[in-house]
Motif scaffolding. Structure first.
Motif, mmCIF file in Angstrom:
data_model
loop_
_atom_site.group_PDB
_atom_site.id
_atom_site.type_symbol
_atom_site.label_atom_id
_atom_site.label_comp_id
_atom_site.label_asym_id
_atom_site.label_seq_id
_atom_site.Cartn_x
_atom_site.Cartn_y
_atom_site.Cartn_z
ATOM 1 N N GLU A 162 0.824 -1.207 0.000
ATOM 2 C CA GLU A 162 0.000 0.000 0.000
ATOM 3 C C GLU A 162 0.860 1.259 0.000
ATOM 4 O O GLU A 162 0.483 2.272 -0.599
ATOM 5 C CB GLU A 162 -0.936 -0.008 1.205
ATOM 6 C CG GLU A 162 -1.996 -1.108 1.140
ATOM 7 C CD GLU A 162 -2.849 -1.126 2.382
ATOM 8 O OE1 GLU A 162 -2.271 -1.127 3.493
ATOM 9 O OE2 GLU A 162 -4.077 -1.149 2.253
ATOM 10 N N LYS B 3 1.688 2.389 -3.325
ATOM 11 C CA LYS B 3 0.601 3.046 -4.050
ATOM 12 C C LYS B 3 0.364 4.469 -3.561
ATOM 13 O O LYS B 3 0.023 5.346 -4.356
ATOM 14 C CB LYS B 3 -0.701 2.254 -3.886
ATOM 15 C CG LYS B 3 -0.669 0.844 -4.448
ATOM 16 C CD LYS B 3 -1.999 0.149 -4.175
ATOM 17 C CE LYS B 3 -2.006 -1.285 -4.666
ATOM 18 N NZ LYS B 3 -3.282 -1.982 -4.357
ATOM 19 N N TYR B 4 0.558 4.700 -2.257
ATOM 20 C CA TYR B 4 0.081 5.941 -1.668
ATOM 21 C C TYR B 4 1.181 6.869 -1.159
ATOM 22 O O TYR B 4 0.897 8.042 -0.893
ATOM 23 C CB TYR B 4 -0.883 5.640 -0.516
ATOM 24 C CG TYR B 4 -2.028 4.756 -0.919
ATOM 25 C CD1 TYR B 4 -2.821 5.072 -2.013
ATOM 26 C CD2 TYR B 4 -2.319 3.584 -0.218
ATOM 27 C CE1 TYR B 4 -3.875 4.261 -2.396
ATOM 28 C CE2 TYR B 4 -3.372 2.769 -0.590
ATOM 29 C CZ TYR B 4 -4.146 3.115 -1.685
ATOM 30 O OH TYR B 4 -5.188 2.295 -2.063
ATOM 31 N N HIS B 5 2.398 6.380 -0.985
ATOM 32 C CA HIS B 5 3.468 7.267 -0.528
ATOM 33 C C HIS B 5 4.339 7.642 -1.713
ATOM 34 O O HIS B 5 4.887 6.777 -2.398
ATOM 35 C CB HIS B 5 4.319 6.593 0.556
ATOM 36 C CG HIS B 5 5.070 7.594 1.385
ATOM 37 N ND1 HIS B 5 6.188 8.258 0.919
ATOM 38 C CD2 HIS B 5 4.854 8.068 2.630
ATOM 39 C CE1 HIS B 5 6.632 9.077 1.849
ATOM 40 N NE2 HIS B 5 5.840 8.987 2.896
ATOM 41 N N VAL C 242 1.086 11.621 2.092
ATOM 42 C CA VAL C 242 0.663 10.469 1.300
ATOM 43 C C VAL C 242 -0.362 10.950 0.294
ATOM 44 O O VAL C 242 -0.964 12.006 0.439
ATOM 45 C CB VAL C 242 0.072 9.348 2.186
ATOM 46 C CG1 VAL C 242 1.132 8.746 3.084
ATOM 47 C CG2 VAL C 242 -1.091 9.862 3.009
ATOM 48 N N ILE C 243 -0.554 10.154 -0.733
ATOM 49 C CA ILE C 243 -1.457 10.516 -1.818
ATOM 50 C C ILE C 243 -2.875 10.083 -1.441
ATOM 51 O O ILE C 243 -3.059 8.981 -0.927
ATOM 52 C CB ILE C 243 -1.022 9.829 -3.118
ATOM 53 C CG1 ILE C 243 0.439 10.176 -3.411
ATOM 54 C CG2 ILE C 243 -1.910 10.218 -4.281
ATOM 55 C CD1 ILE C 243 1.095 9.233 -4.377
ATOM 56 N N HIS D 55 -6.283 8.296 -1.618
ATOM 57 C CA HIS D 55 -6.525 6.990 -2.239
ATOM 58 C C HIS D 55 -7.269 7.111 -3.563
ATOM 59 O O HIS D 55 -7.006 6.348 -4.491
ATOM 60 C CB HIS D 55 -7.288 6.094 -1.273
ATOM 61 C CG HIS D 55 -6.449 5.640 -0.115
ATOM 62 N ND1 HIS D 55 -6.765 4.558 0.661
ATOM 63 C CD2 HIS D 55 -5.288 6.117 0.406
ATOM 64 C CE1 HIS D 55 -5.854 4.378 1.587
ATOM 65 N NE2 HIS D 55 -4.950 5.329 1.469
ATOM 66 N N ALA E 197 -4.737 8.097 -6.238
ATOM 67 C CA ALA E 197 -3.815 7.027 -6.562
ATOM 68 C C ALA E 197 -4.495 5.952 -7.402
ATOM 69 O O ALA E 197 -3.931 5.415 -8.361
ATOM 70 C CB ALA E 197 -3.243 6.411 -5.288
ATOM 71 N N SER E 198 -5.750 5.610 -7.064
ATOM 72 C CA SER E 198 -6.473 4.584 -7.809
ATOM 73 C C SER E 198 -6.850 5.062 -9.201
ATOM 74 O O SER E 198 -7.030 4.260 -10.104
ATOM 75 C CB SER E 198 -7.735 4.179 -7.049
ATOM 76 O OG SER E 198 -8.597 5.301 -6.864
#
Length: 435
Positions: free
Chosen positions: A250, A253-255, A423-424, A426, A429-430
């Motif tokens: 994760e 994906k998000y950092h 962080v991005i 969610h 990012a998705s």
């Protein structure tokens, strides 16, 4: 026969209407008072993303990369070839294009043929480059969100600090008036008056300093939101972060730091694949139509050009080795980024929990003790067993302890903002990075 006298409804209606209006106004005033005034944290974050030139520049870079990737799998443009072959330079037919049977006016076309697997490798590499630009965009988004959250927190706790410092100044002014009154009635010494004046001067200076600090904090917030400096809503953040619970998959994906490192590995692998495919030379196909004089026949020519890799060990193999080494470099940088990120998250999480524990302990133990000290000093002064300066000192100590807790809360909130908002989101990012 009964005579029924009916009371006019106008008076009752007016009374009921007045009551209704009063209730409505009271309800409206209470609701307006209950609504938070000032810019909320979520509003600041939304404004910063909408008005940030940093994210807009990164978005333009992504669009440029996508335009470049769209042509990565295309064949090179064909080449039109026009010329004259075997033109005489001497004799009676010199410079004539029709007298000699060897002279030909030629027009042709040449096409370099790139294999499908090589074009697929180039297209894959271009897509990985787009992903790298998207990661840069997401990194700018995270930076804007983090800096905006920090600026908002600084304004919030700057406002709270200013309230306490202003209260301290007010207390100092009241204390000075009380000391002057006590001095006039011979119940206080001149030294107490001087001490009260010194305390008031210090409080006034602290108020001026914190006023400027709040102004600077609002300017910093307006730098990110694109709006004039304003008051923020007095809403305490919950100071709970989901980042420490994220798994490595994760975090990729998000950092933004780990996301960029992972995509750099993917880009390096795509470069290695392209270098391997490019080691096989591209062929070129050519066709030409040659025209001679009317007494001679015209001709058609066909040809294939094949590059000869005579020194593959020093050229093509070197390129493959270079890209492979860069892939190893990207992997090592990913491992280092993962370690740094995990250590940073653990440190920030531990610091945040420690600060929250200290704040809870101070609120539970220090403030009640300081408040009790004020009560004891006041009771002692009223009974004649204590001095007025002891009461002043106890009040000052209480306000200083409150300021201490506010500063701890500010530090905890800044740590939380750095942890939670770097962080991005969610949904972004998705969606592949671009909204």
């Amino acid at each position: 026969m009964f005579l029924r006298i009916q009371t006019p409804l106008s008076l009752q209606s007016r009374t009921l209407c007045r009551i209704s209006v009063l209730l409505t106004l009271a309800l409206g005033l209470s609701m307006a008072h209950a609504q938070p005034n000032g810019l909320t944290l979520n509003e600041a974050l939304q404004l910063s993303l909408q008005r940030s030139s940093l994210t807009k520049a990164a978005s333009a870079s992504v669009s440029a990369s996508r335009e470049s990737a769209a042509k990565a799998d295309q064949l090179p443009d064909p080449m039109l070839k026009v010329g004259i072959d075997n033109l005489p330079m001497s004799g009676s037919g010199r410079y004539s294009t029709t007298n000699d049977s060897m002279t030909m006016r030629r027009i042709g076309i040449e096409q370099q043929w790139v294999s499908s697997d090589k074009r697929a490798a180039r297209s894959e590499r271009a897509q990985r480059a787009v992903e790298m630009e998207e990661s840069a965009y997401l990194e700018s988004v995270a930076k804007v969100r983090e800096e905006t959250a920090k600026a908002w927190v600084n304004v919030l706790y700057g406002q709270r600090t200013l309230v306490l410092v202003s209260a301290m100044e007010k207390e100092a002014a009241e204390d000075l008036n009380a000391v002057n009154a006590a001095h006039r009635s011979a119940k206080a010494a001149a030294s107490d008056v001087m001490q009260a004046q010194l305390t008031l001067s210090q409080a006034q200076d602290a108020t001026r300093k914190n006023t400027q600090d709040v102004r600077n904090a609002r300017l910093a917030l307006s730098r990110w939101t694109g709006m004039p400096a304003a008051t923020v809503a007095d809403e305490t953040p919950k100071l709970t972060s989901h980042v420490p619970r994220l798994a490595v998959e994760e975090l990729e994906k998000y950092h933004p730091m780990l996301l960029s490192a992972r995509r750099a590995v993917n880009l390096a692998d795509a470069d290695s694949t392209v270098a391997t495919r490019e080691s096989n030379p591209d062929w070129s196909l050519e066709a030409a139509y040659s025209q001679r004089g009317s007494q001679y026949s015209n001709m058609v020519s066909f040809g294939i050009s094949i590059p000869l890799a005579l020194n593959r060990a020093q050229k093509q193999n070197r390129d493959i080795a270079e890209k492979s080494a860069l892939g190893t470099k990207a992997r090592m940088q990913y491992e280092e980024a993962l370690r740094d990120l995990q250590t940073e998250i653990e440190n920030q999480s531990s610091t945040l929990e420690s600060l929250k524990g200290r704040i809870t302990q101070l609120n539970a133990q220090l403030l009640p003790a300081a408040s009790q000290q004020v009560e004891l000093a006041t009771a002692a002064y009223r009974s004649g067993a204590g001095s007025l300066s002891a009461v002043f000192n106890a009040k000052k100590m209480l306000l200083e302890r409150r300021l201490q807790i506010v500063e701890l809360e500010r530090e905890a909130a800044l740590t939380w903002a750095a942890l939670e908002y770097h962080v991005i989101p969610h949904d972004m990012a998705s969606a592949g990075g671009m909204q």
